[in-house]
Write an enzyme that holds these catalytic residues in place. Structure first.
Site, PDB file in Angstrom:
ATOM      1  N   MET A 273       0.814  -1.219   0.000  1.00  0.00           N
ATOM      2  CA  MET A 273       0.000   0.000   0.000  1.00  0.00           C
ATOM      3  C   MET A 273       0.847   1.267   0.000  1.00  0.00           C
ATOM      4  SD  MET A 273      -3.103  -0.990  -0.134  1.00  0.00           S
ATOM      5  CE  MET A 273      -3.867   0.590   0.198  1.00  0.00           C
ATOM      6  N   ARG A 274       2.178   1.135  -0.002  1.00  0.00           N
ATOM      7  CA  ARG A 274       3.017   2.328   0.055  1.00  0.00           C
ATOM      8  C   ARG A 274       2.768   3.233  -1.157  1.00  0.00           C
ATOM      9  NH1 ARG A 274       7.797   0.181   1.099  1.00  0.00           N
ATOM     10  NH2 ARG A 274       7.760   0.634   3.329  1.00  0.00           N
TER      11      ARG A 274
END
Length: 652
Positions: A273-274
């Protein structure tokens, strides 16, 4: 002090300048990785950015630049009772040869020796707090140092647990790394930790290049006059950064744009999810930069162009970048995506079943035809690569930092103190050597009395990178399509391993009547993969010529870089059919060439590609002459065979 080249005077590089400015507005984006060829003003632009950043208010005499309005309660210099001072934001440079002590800090030796107390001496992470941390040639930095600085950049704090010291301090900075891909790539895991990435290239337009030269010459002729000419533009940019920072908290991120961000990231199949978070922060920063009240599609498009290219590299050898049309299509799909969409047919993976290509008929012969020649075959698509088992050199070297073979280093872990070897002071060893003699030396107060003979140096042990030279047999006996595909897949697996271990690689191919250095030793492993995938095959087997070419190549490299130890990987079935000289014996000539490599102490591995019910064992015989190891092609997978293959049987 020499004036920095003005940021506003830089010609071109619009994406790079925008990425740096957006990080100046919102340091939470996570920094910028600048990839580009040498001589493209990467360092010049970064140094010019520092002059644009707003001044910093800090507690006077605080070594960690605490904000007087919100001081760090765990700051090692607490309590803060000094006045506030205003200073320029710092640009701190991390050199490639830096040690862990220099980056995170260490025990204050002066106070330890003179006062007998444990005190912390801060490192570059403390100096960079609320400023810019610049790492030139970040791809050449030790991996563990890259991990440390990226952890600090992500968490906003640095943690130090060493030599009896337990300290943490705030460390928020704008991280900028530059690299030349020709000197080797960063691992994908580290690439993902940088917020944005930009590719820079020198302009090919003549007018643009002319203007670059004109401005640089004017700057060198009169730096102060040139800086004054661009001062107004730099001041305007600095004011725009300050205004965007002030507006940042008021910018609205509508749910529709949040869904667009998630959709674009999902369409490019990025890990974790970065990427979504970086895209969101970058879009908000861009909206603030253009003085908008809310994020719109244009902000998401700019953010995606800067934040996604390096995250698409699921494999180390995938080409970076996102084609404009592909990004445009993903944004259009996100705009048109219905709220409820049925899953596509074809199973749980959402796609239609894929049939592999029909297997091409085998060549007429797995070896040579009656006249000793085989038909020329086109390049063969390799089999899927696998995780290769570790091929490691014996003994202990002193080469460039890496992750393959054991070595003595200046920055690895300390294994023991020594009075004759090592680098840097081994504090505990020095104090232990001096302690028994304090009474005899007349010590009466604090501190210790030291003599030259007490000094102990730290012997450090780490891992080095090596020169891995591949000599690949592309002759007719290897030319059967299935066999050559397996060979190419196996070598690509070894190249991926070399990439991860930061080795230099070279590629020799031999076929027909001679050997060719298809790729001189380089740190750009992906170039080797490109050359290998285009490898034609067929013809006779000049094994002796391939080994002699390897001997010559390694001899030259030894002169260029004597500390980097070589590992020769010969990929062949051992069936030599071409002699090194007219009228010679092909097998005997190959063995004589192998003996030359053994006499030079070259560590070697022979990958045996022989197949079929009847095996001649020629590759194993060749490995014996080379004093190396012999590994079957199907034994290269680390998943199938446990343990470590040493490149030579003898002791180092």
């Amino acid at each position: 002090m020499t004036a920095s080249y003005p940021f506003s005077a830089v010609v071109g590089h619009d994406d790079l300048r925008l990425a740096l400015l957006l990080n100046a507005v919102h340091p939470g984006i996570g920094g910028v990785l600048v990839r580009g060829e040498k001589g493209t003003a990467k360092s010049t632009i970064v140094r010019g950015l520092a002059a644009l950043l707003p001044q910093v208010e800090a507690v006077e005499h605080c070594r960690f630049s605490c904000d007087p309005s919100a001081p760090d309660p765990t700051c090692p210099d607490e309590p803060h009772d000094a006045a506030a001072v205003t200073r320029d934001a710092r640009l701190v440079e991390l050199p490639v040869g830096a040690t862990e002590d220099r980056l995170v800090g260490s025990l204050d030796l002066e106070r330890a020796l003179n006062e007998g107390v444990r005190a912390y001496q801060p490192g570059l992470l403390a100096a960079a707090h609320r400023g810019v941390l610049y790492v030139d040639e970040v791809n050449l930095l030790h991996d563990h140092l890259v991990d440390l600085l990226l952890d600090a950049a992500a968490m906003g704090r640095a943690y130090i647990e060493r030599e009896g010291i337990s300290v943490s301090h705030a460390s928020t900075f704008l991280l900028v790394g530059t690299m030349n891909p020709e000197e080797g790539e960063l691992r994908p895991q580290l690439l993902d930790r940088f917020g944005l990435t930009v590719e820079v290239r020198a302009a090919r337009d003549v007018d643009t290049r002319t203007e670059v030269i004109r401005r640089r010459l004017n700057f060198e002729a009169s730096p102060s006059e040139f800086v004054a000419r661009w001062l107004a533009d730099d001041v305007a940019l600095a004011d725009q950064i300050s205004g965007a920072r002030a507006r940042l908290s008021t910018v609205d991120l509508p749910d529709a744009e949040l869904r667009r961000i998630a959709s674009v990231c999902a369409s490019f199949d990025v890990d974790g999810m970065r990427a979504d978070l970086v895209l969101a922060r970058t879009a908000v920063a861009h909206a603030a930069w253009r003085n908008a009240d809310a994020v719109s599609e244009v902000d998401v498009e700019v953010a995606a162009r800067l934040a996604l290219p390096h995250r698409r590299r699921r494999d180390p050898f995938d080409a970076p970048g996102i084609p404009d049309e592909q990004l445009r299509e993903a944004l259009d799909d996100a705009r048109e995506e219905p709220d409820d969409e049925p899953p596509p047919d074809g199973g749980g993976d959402g796609g239609a079943p894929q049939d592999g290509p029909a297997e091409a008929p085998p060549s007429a012969s797995d070896g040579q035809s009656g006249n000793g020649q085989a038909p020329e075959n086109p390049a063969v698509e390799p089999d899927p690569a696998f995780r290769a088992r570790l091929l490691r050199l014996p003994g202990t070297g002193r080469g460039a930092p890496g992750k393959r073979s054991k070595s003595r280093t200046d920055s690895g872990r300390v294994v023991r103190p020594s009075s004759v070897d090592g680098s840097g002071l081994h504090l505990v060893g020095t104090l232990s050597a001096a302690a028994p003699h304090q009474v005899a030396r007349g010590r009466t107060g604090p501190g210790m009395l030291l003599r030259g003979g007490d000094v102990r140096r730290a012997v450090r042990e780490g891992r080095e990178s090596n020169l891995v030279l591949f000599a690949v047999d592309a002759s007719g006996s290897m030319a059967a399509r299935k066999r050559m595909a397996a060979v190419t897949g196996g070598v690509i697996s070894l190249l991926r391993d070399a990439y991860e271990r930061r080795d230099k690689v070279g590629l020799i191919t031999f076929r027909g009547g001679d050997a060719e250095l298809a790729l001189p030793p380089t740190s750009s492993v992906d170039i080797a993969v490109t050359r290998l995938r285009r490898l034609p095959s067929g013809g006779r087997t000049p094994l002796a010529a391939g080994l002699l070419k390897a001997h010559h190549t390694l001899s030259l490299e030894r002169l260029r870089d004597p500390r980097r130890r070589p590992l020769l990987v010969v990929v062949t079935d051992g069936r030599a059919t071409v002699a090194a000289s007219r009228g010679g014996d092909p097998v005997a000539d190959a063995e004589r060439a192998a003996a030359l490599l053994a006499a030079d102490g070259v560590a070697s591995v022979v990958v045996d590609c022989e197949r079929g019910p009847v095996r001649l064992g020629l590759a194993d015989r060749l490995a014996s002459v080379m004093d190396g190891a012999c590994v079957r092609l199907d034994e290269l997978s680390a998943d199938r065979v446990a343990g470590v293959v040493h490149a030579a049987r003898r002791a180092a």
